[in-house]
Design a protein around this motif. Structure first.
Motif, PDB file in Angstrom:
ATOM      1  N   THR A   1     -88.880  -5.547 -85.620  1.00  0.00           N
ATOM      2  CA  THR A   1     -87.781  -6.493 -85.485  1.00  0.00           C
ATOM      3  C   THR A   1     -88.243  -7.930 -85.599  1.00  0.00           C
ATOM      4  O   THR A   1     -87.516  -8.790 -86.066  1.00  0.00           O
ATOM      5  CB  THR A   1     -87.080  -6.274 -84.126  1.00  0.00           C
ATOM      6  N   SER A   2     -89.443  -8.248 -85.176  1.00  0.00           N
ATOM      7  CA  SER A   2     -89.905  -9.629 -85.237  1.00  0.00           C
ATOM      8  C   SER A   2     -91.383  -9.665 -85.580  1.00  0.00           C
ATOM      9  O   SER A   2     -92.143  -8.780 -85.204  1.00  0.00           O
ATOM     10  CB  SER A   2     -89.660 -10.350 -83.904  1.00  0.00           C
ATOM     11  N   PHE A   3     -91.776 -10.686 -86.324  1.00  0.00           N
ATOM     12  CA  PHE A   3     -93.187 -10.922 -86.601  1.00  0.00           C
ATOM     13  C   PHE A   3     -93.386 -12.416 -86.822  1.00  0.00           C
ATOM     14  O   PHE A   3     -92.450 -13.154 -87.137  1.00  0.00           O
ATOM     15  CB  PHE A   3     -93.695 -10.108 -87.794  1.00  0.00           C
ATOM     16  N   VAL A   4     -94.626 -12.861 -86.640  1.00  0.00           N
ATOM     17  CA  VAL A   4     -94.898 -14.297 -86.647  1.00  0.00           C
ATOM     18  C   VAL A   4     -95.729 -14.686 -87.856  1.00  0.00           C
ATOM     19  O   VAL A   4     -96.514 -13.895 -88.388  1.00  0.00           O
ATOM     20  CB  VAL A   4     -95.622 -14.733 -85.359  1.00  0.00           C
ATOM     21  N   TRP A   5     -95.540 -15.930 -88.285  1.00  0.00           N
ATOM     22  CA  TRP A   5     -96.345 -16.550 -89.337  1.00  0.00           C
ATOM     23  C   TRP A   5     -96.877 -17.856 -88.755  1.00  0.00           C
ATOM     24  O   TRP A   5     -96.119 -18.755 -88.414  1.00  0.00           O
ATOM     25  CB  TRP A   5     -95.483 -16.809 -90.574  1.00  0.00           C
ATOM     26  N   ARG A   6     -98.191 -17.912 -88.626  1.00  0.00           N
ATOM     27  CA  ARG A   6     -98.824 -19.062 -88.005  1.00  0.00           C
ATOM     28  C   ARG A   6     -99.074 -20.151 -89.049  1.00  0.00           C
ATOM     29  O   ARG A   6     -99.747 -19.909 -90.063  1.00  0.00           O
ATOM     30  CB  ARG A   6    -100.150 -18.656 -87.347  1.00  0.00           C
ATOM     31  N   ASN A   7     -98.529 -21.332 -88.796  1.00  0.00           N
ATOM     32  CA  ASN A   7     -98.682 -22.473 -89.686  1.00  0.00           C
ATOM     33  C   ASN A   7     -99.782 -23.368 -89.143  1.00  0.00           C
ATOM     34  O   ASN A   7     -99.705 -23.845 -88.014  1.00  0.00           O
ATOM     35  CB  ASN A   7     -97.351 -23.239 -89.768  1.00  0.00           C
ATOM     36  N   SER A   8    -100.806 -23.592 -89.954  1.00  0.00           N
ATOM     37  CA  SER A   8    -101.919 -24.412 -89.481  1.00  0.00           C
ATOM     38  C   SER A   8    -101.468 -25.818 -89.120  1.00  0.00           C
ATOM     39  O   SER A   8    -102.122 -26.512 -88.345  1.00  0.00           O
ATOM     40  CB  SER A   8    -103.010 -24.476 -90.555  1.00  0.00           C
ATOM     41  N   ALA A   9    -100.335 -26.247 -89.701  1.00  0.00           N
ATOM     42  CA  ALA A   9     -99.798 -27.575 -89.378  1.00  0.00           C
ATOM     43  C   ALA A   9     -98.671 -27.487 -88.349  1.00  0.00           C
ATOM     44  O   ALA A   9     -97.980 -28.469 -88.094  1.00  0.00           O
ATOM     45  CB  ALA A   9     -99.277 -28.251 -90.646  1.00  0.00           C
ATOM     46  N   GLY A  10     -98.509 -26.315 -87.744  1.00  0.00           N
ATOM     47  CA  GLY A  10     -97.369 -26.114 -86.861  1.00  0.00           C
ATOM     48  C   GLY A  10     -97.503 -26.745 -85.494  1.00  0.00           C
ATOM     49  O   GLY A  10     -96.518 -27.017 -84.823  1.00  0.00           O
ATOM     50  N   ALA A  11     -98.725 -26.976 -85.041  1.00  0.00           N
ATOM     51  CA  ALA A  11     -98.958 -27.601 -83.739  1.00  0.00           C
ATOM     52  C   ALA A  11     -98.168 -26.894 -82.652  1.00  0.00           C
ATOM     53  O   ALA A  11     -98.304 -25.693 -82.458  1.00  0.00           O
ATOM     54  CB  ALA A  11     -98.622 -29.095 -83.811  1.00  0.00           C
ATOM     55  N   ASP A  12     -97.300 -27.631 -81.967  1.00  0.00           N
ATOM     56  CA  ASP A  12     -96.597 -27.059 -80.819  1.00  0.00           C
ATOM     57  C   ASP A  12     -95.165 -26.663 -81.139  1.00  0.00           C
ATOM     58  O   ASP A  12     -94.364 -26.452 -80.240  1.00  0.00           O
ATOM     59  CB  ASP A  12     -96.602 -28.063 -79.664  1.00  0.00           C
ATOM     60  N   ARG A  13     -94.811 -26.539 -82.415  1.00  0.00           N
ATOM     61  CA  ARG A  13     -93.438 -26.236 -82.802  1.00  0.00           C
ATOM     62  C   ARG A  13     -93.317 -24.828 -83.385  1.00  0.00           C
ATOM     63  O   ARG A  13     -94.164 -24.392 -84.167  1.00  0.00           O
ATOM     64  CB  ARG A  13     -92.939 -27.229 -83.853  1.00  0.00           C
ATOM     65  N   ALA A  14     -92.256 -24.137 -83.006  1.00  0.00           N
ATOM     66  CA  ALA A  14     -91.966 -22.830 -83.593  1.00  0.00           C
ATOM     67  C   ALA A  14     -90.482 -22.751 -83.915  1.00  0.00           C
ATOM     68  O   ALA A  14     -89.635 -23.154 -83.112  1.00  0.00           O
ATOM     69  CB  ALA A  14     -92.361 -21.700 -82.651  1.00  0.00           C
ATOM     70  N   LEU A  15     -90.182 -22.227 -85.087  1.00  0.00           N
ATOM     71  CA  LEU A  15     -88.800 -22.007 -85.517  1.00  0.00           C
ATOM     72  C   LEU A  15     -88.536 -20.509 -85.510  1.00  0.00           C
ATOM     73  O   LEU A  15     -89.240 -19.741 -86.172  1.00  0.00           O
ATOM     74  CB  LEU A  15     -88.576 -22.583 -86.919  1.00  0.00           C
ATOM     75  N   ILE A  16     -87.546 -20.082 -84.750  1.00  0.00           N
ATOM     76  CA  ILE A  16     -87.172 -18.672 -84.669  1.00  0.00           C
ATOM     77  C   ILE A  16     -86.052 -18.434 -85.667  1.00  0.00           C
ATOM     78  O   ILE A  16     -84.983 -19.041 -85.573  1.00  0.00           O
ATOM     79  CB  ILE A  16     -86.739 -18.305 -83.245  1.00  0.00           C
TER      80      ILE A  16
END
Length: 482
Positions: A266-281
């Motif tokens: 149902t869910s999986f993550v993609w880590r952005n090296s420039a993502g820092a402390d932000r996540a978009l669901i």
């Protein structure tokens, strides 16, 4: 394909093309003999057509044995198929109803009522019929009956009922492997280990792999199917999805970003090296259309400087019925999963994005996750006000079992002192979508954005084509004005 059965099957196997002249009893006997011969020879479509004609033309002579033979073949032929791909002779419902009323001691008559409801997508009715089967024939119940009852319970958004059936099945048949064990619990026996499923590969397996796994795994199974299945509406749709996604490079990029594609669920993550402390669901939908939309979205979102958590709605429940991959049958369990995933990414600032049913979910989850903002396309803001046959049954079933879970978002946002900021995007000419968005006009932090001249429901692709999504996503993390 249904037309083929009505016309007597494939390649000149019409039921009456070589019936010799004689008495009606002789003609009936010949049809039944040919049906058995076709069944024994592996031509199930022809056998069903022949049985159907014999049972319909001479109802006064219909006996239990040939009626049961027809039912056995009908269920076996359609068992691996989705309801929309079921091949039904013209008089199948009539025969199954007669089996149930004339020989009520036979389980197949009761099962026939459940299957007829499934083939009509009448899941509450199917769930009730399967329960009647299990209640009446408990002493002779088979694990496959419980498996099919589990599927009807899940499609009816009855998470508690689903879990209860699964507990009974595991207790009575501890070694039985269900579709749930193969796909939702990570086994995926067909694609991962090469083991053959109990009923053989099918279109159901292909769609399950598109829902639970990857296009590559779905392709490997699709290529093993018969031309009849590959050429069906579902087969062609699955093949197009597989080709499009495999050529796009999406899967390689997701894997490079840390997504566990062996078990995306149902869910999986993609880590952005420039993502820092932000996540978009991202509430990207469910079913076999999940990967094409993720493909379009990911091309844009990967450049927005945030980690990404993708979700899909496997149960068609507006993301409210839980996560079958993890055995979670409630909304609160998914909230806990998302919090854990965000923490694992080091994300302390959250925002949500969703489309259609996912738009409602993005706004709904943003409230309970403490997200800064939500971006919703073509959303519903109070699904229970929509008398839509594709919306109302699912939401009504969830609302009955979970009082207070299905919210009117306009009321919910207005009642919170500092709700998440919300951007609602919709087609200017789509009356229903515009009306749903207008319900939230005037609530602090809510912004309405109309797609000029658009009269369709799919506003998200209008904004994607015009390159406006990155700016909208960036605004989700902008500090609100003082």
């Amino acid at each position: 394909m249904a037309e083929a059965l009505r016309d007597g099957g494939e390649a000149g196997c019409g039921p009456r093309d070589d019936v010799a002249a004689g008495t009606p009893e002789d003609e009936r006997a010949r049809l039944l003999a040919r049906a058995r011969q076709a069944r024994d020879g592996g031509d199930s479509a022809a056998a069903l057509s022949l049985w159907d004609e014999a049972l319909h033309r001479w109802p006064e002579h219909v006996g239990r044995d040939e009626t049961l033979a027809f039912a056995h073949s009908l269920f076996a032929f359609n068992r691996p198929r989705r309801p929309e791909d079921a091949l039904l002779p013209p008089h199948a419902a009539e025969t199954l109803a007669r089996l149930h009323s004339s020989w009520p001691e036979e389980p197949l008559g009761w099962i026939g009522l459940a299957k007829l409801a499934e083939w009509r997508h009448a899941w509450p009715e199917a769930r009730a019929h399967w329960q009647a089967v299990l209640d009446r024939f408990d002493a002779v119940a088979e694990p496959d009956w419980y498996e099919q009852a589990m599927n009807a319970a899940w499609m009816n958004h009855d998470g508690a009922g689903f879990k209860a059936l699964r507990v009974i099945l595991r207790r009575r048949w501890p070694g039985h492997e269900t579709w749930w064990d193969r796909y939702a619990s990570g086994g995926r026996a067909i694609a991962m280990s090469g083991a053959e499923p109990r009923h053989g590969p099918s279109l159901r397996d292909v769609e399950d792999l598109l829902r639970f796994a990857t296009p590559a795994e779905a392709r490997r199974v699709l290529e093993t199917l018969s031309p009849l299945d590959q050429g069906s509406a579902t087969g062609r749709a699955c093949a197009q999805i597989i080709r499009t996604v495999e050529r796009s490079g999406l899967m390689e990029d997701l894997a490079a970003g840390g997504a566990d594609l062996a078990r995306p669920a149902t869910s999986f993550v993609w880590r952005n090296s420039a993502g820092a402390d932000r996540a978009l669901i991202v509430f990207a939908g469910g079913g076999r259309g999940f990967w094409p939309l993720v493909d379009e979205l990911h091309r844009v979102l990967r450049g927005c400087g945030t980690h990404l958590i993708y979700l899909r709605d496997l149960g068609g429940s507006f993301y409210l019925a839980g996560d079958p991959d993890l055995g979670i049958a409630d909304y609160g369990g998914v909230l806990d999963v998302l919090r854990a995933q965000a923490a694992g990414l080091g994300a302390t600032r959250l925002a949500c994005l969703g489309n259609s049913a996912g738009g409602y979910a993005a706004l709904r989850y943003a409230l309970d996750l403490g997200a800064e903002a939500a971006l919703a396309f073509s959303m519903l803001t109070n699904p229970q006000t929509r008398h839509d046959p594709q919306v109302s049954p699912a939401l009504n079933a969830i609302a009955r079992r979970n009082p207070g879970l299905v919210l009117d978002l306009a009321q919910a946002y207005a009642a919170v002192p500092r709700p998440p900021r919300a951007i609602l995007c919709f087609g200017e000419g789509h009356e229903a979508d515009r009306r749903e968005a207008e319900r939230m006009r005037g609530i602090p932090g809510v912004r309405l954005v109309a797609a000029e001249g658009l009269a369709e429901h799919g506003a998200i692709r209008w904004f994607l084509r015009r390159g406006e999504v990155p700016g909208l996503v960036a605004s989700l993390f902008e500090a609100p004005s003082a």
